[in-house]
Scaffold this active site. Sequence first.
Site, PDB file in Angstrom:
ATOM      1  N   LYS A 125       1.240  14.660 -17.943  1.00 28.72           N
ATOM      2  CA  LYS A 125       1.606  15.748 -17.041  1.00 28.72           C
ATOM      3  C   LYS A 125       2.705  16.599 -17.680  1.00 28.72           C
ATOM      4  CE  LYS A 125       1.374  17.649 -12.960  1.00 28.72           C
ATOM      5  NZ  LYS A 125       0.201  18.355 -12.512  1.00 28.72           N
TER       6      LYS A 125
ATOM      7  N   LYS B 263       0.423  14.951  -5.381  1.00 29.19           N
ATOM      8  CA  LYS B 263       0.676  14.993  -3.932  1.00 29.19           C
ATOM      9  C   LYS B 263      -0.573  14.678  -3.098  1.00 29.19           C
ATOM     10  CE  LYS B 263      -1.079  19.200  -2.368  1.00 29.19           C
ATOM     11  NZ  LYS B 263      -1.875  19.472  -3.526  1.00 29.19           N
TER      12      LYS B 263
ATOM     13  N   LYS C 240      -7.903  15.777  -5.561  1.00 26.14           N
ATOM     14  CA  LYS C 240      -8.243  15.925  -4.132  1.00 26.14           C
ATOM     15  C   LYS C 240      -9.455  15.064  -3.790  1.00 26.14           C
ATOM     16  CE  LYS C 240      -6.596  20.672  -4.168  1.00 26.14           C
ATOM     17  NZ  LYS C 240      -5.178  20.297  -4.135  1.00 26.14           N
TER      18      LYS C 240
ATOM     19  N   GLY D  99       1.521  23.247  -3.398  1.00 28.62           N
ATOM     20  CA  GLY D  99       2.787  23.929  -3.697  1.00 28.62           C
ATOM     21  C   GLY D  99       2.565  25.416  -3.911  1.00 28.62           C
ATOM     22  N   ASN D 100       1.339  25.754  -4.371  1.00 28.27           N
ATOM     23  CA  ASN D 100       1.002  27.164  -4.569  1.00 28.27           C
ATOM     24  C   ASN D 100       0.896  27.910  -3.249  1.00 28.27           C
ATOM     25  OD1 ASN D 100       0.865  26.906  -7.330  1.00 28.27           O
ATOM     26  ND2 ASN D 100      -1.246  26.202  -7.258  1.00 28.27           N
TER      27      ASN D 100
END
Length: 311
Positions: free
Chosen positions: A127, A212, A274, A9-10
């Site tokens: 979160k 994500k 990741k 998103g960054n």
Amino acid sequence: PLAVVAIGGNALAREDEDGTFDEQYRRAIAMAESLRWMIVDGWRLVIVHGNGPQVGNALLRVESAAGKAPILPLGICVADTEGGMGYMIEQCLQNELHFAGHDREVVTIVTQMLVDKSDPAFENPTKYIGQFYSEEESKKLARVRKWQMKKDGERGWRRVVASPAPLGAVCAGIIKRLVEEDVIVIAAGGGGVPVYHDDHRLLEGIDAVIDKDLAAAVVAKEIGADTLLILTDVQKVALNFGKENQQDLDHISAKQAQEYFDQGHFPKGSMGPKIRAAISFLNSGGKCVIIASVEQASEALAGNAGTRIIP
Ligand code: ADP
Ligand code: MG
């Protein structure tokens, strides 16, 4: 070949920028430019993007408008960003492909992502989402809105939600059929909207967020992708990241990745998911995971940049 590309998103709104629509649009064009050659080269693609900064702003708008416009649940905010960001990325890709004289269709799918309601993540939400509050405001929100609030460092109190493991996209079959027809699909933006099956197997939304990268790995598994390409803002995965003895990695096996993970090289909120996504994809039949910067996507696929993780 078929790849799932996960983009941070960054990559669309950076911390050091205001994240205005114009800035995001420019970044979306750059992203489309970096993916164009892959498409022209014959790759079939599913694109999964993050939405951290964007959903943060969506929540801020909801809270700022409280009393004037109806409150929206978190799931709707995630769905809104899937639609809005998908629209932007979709249009930029369509224009890039038009410039390239390449005839491929692109579509965005607002994706529901199945989670397990008894996922242990719901017992201890971790979160942080949305803005900071004082302790007093935070107590009121906990009472009135039934939010779980936790202190986030020195800056104050914030809402916390669970980040459960994604089990599968509700629309996985449609994504698969579309990529088989060479359509470029933008799906599971922001990890998708978390939903679960109730006792009658009806779908129901739940206040949570899905990582994500893990969502991209699940989609990659479900559609039988060969490659999972994770694009972010560093060029390679490193050991001792940010320290004097930082060591960038070119090639590692899933087993080595797990060992480095266990040794604590990959923090929970950034590189950790990741690497977990990479390991889970490779352990379920995936052939190759590449982690690279958005700018170096093409070099990384050719084997000249990024970190490559293989079974
Ligand atoms: P994205 O929006 O792409 O998901 P994240 O901020 O979640 O981006 O993750 C990428 C960040 O992970 C990098 O900017 C980097 O600062 C950080 N990072 C943490 N540990 C490592 C590591 N071992 N190797 C490389 N980058 C790391
Ligand atoms: Mg991230």
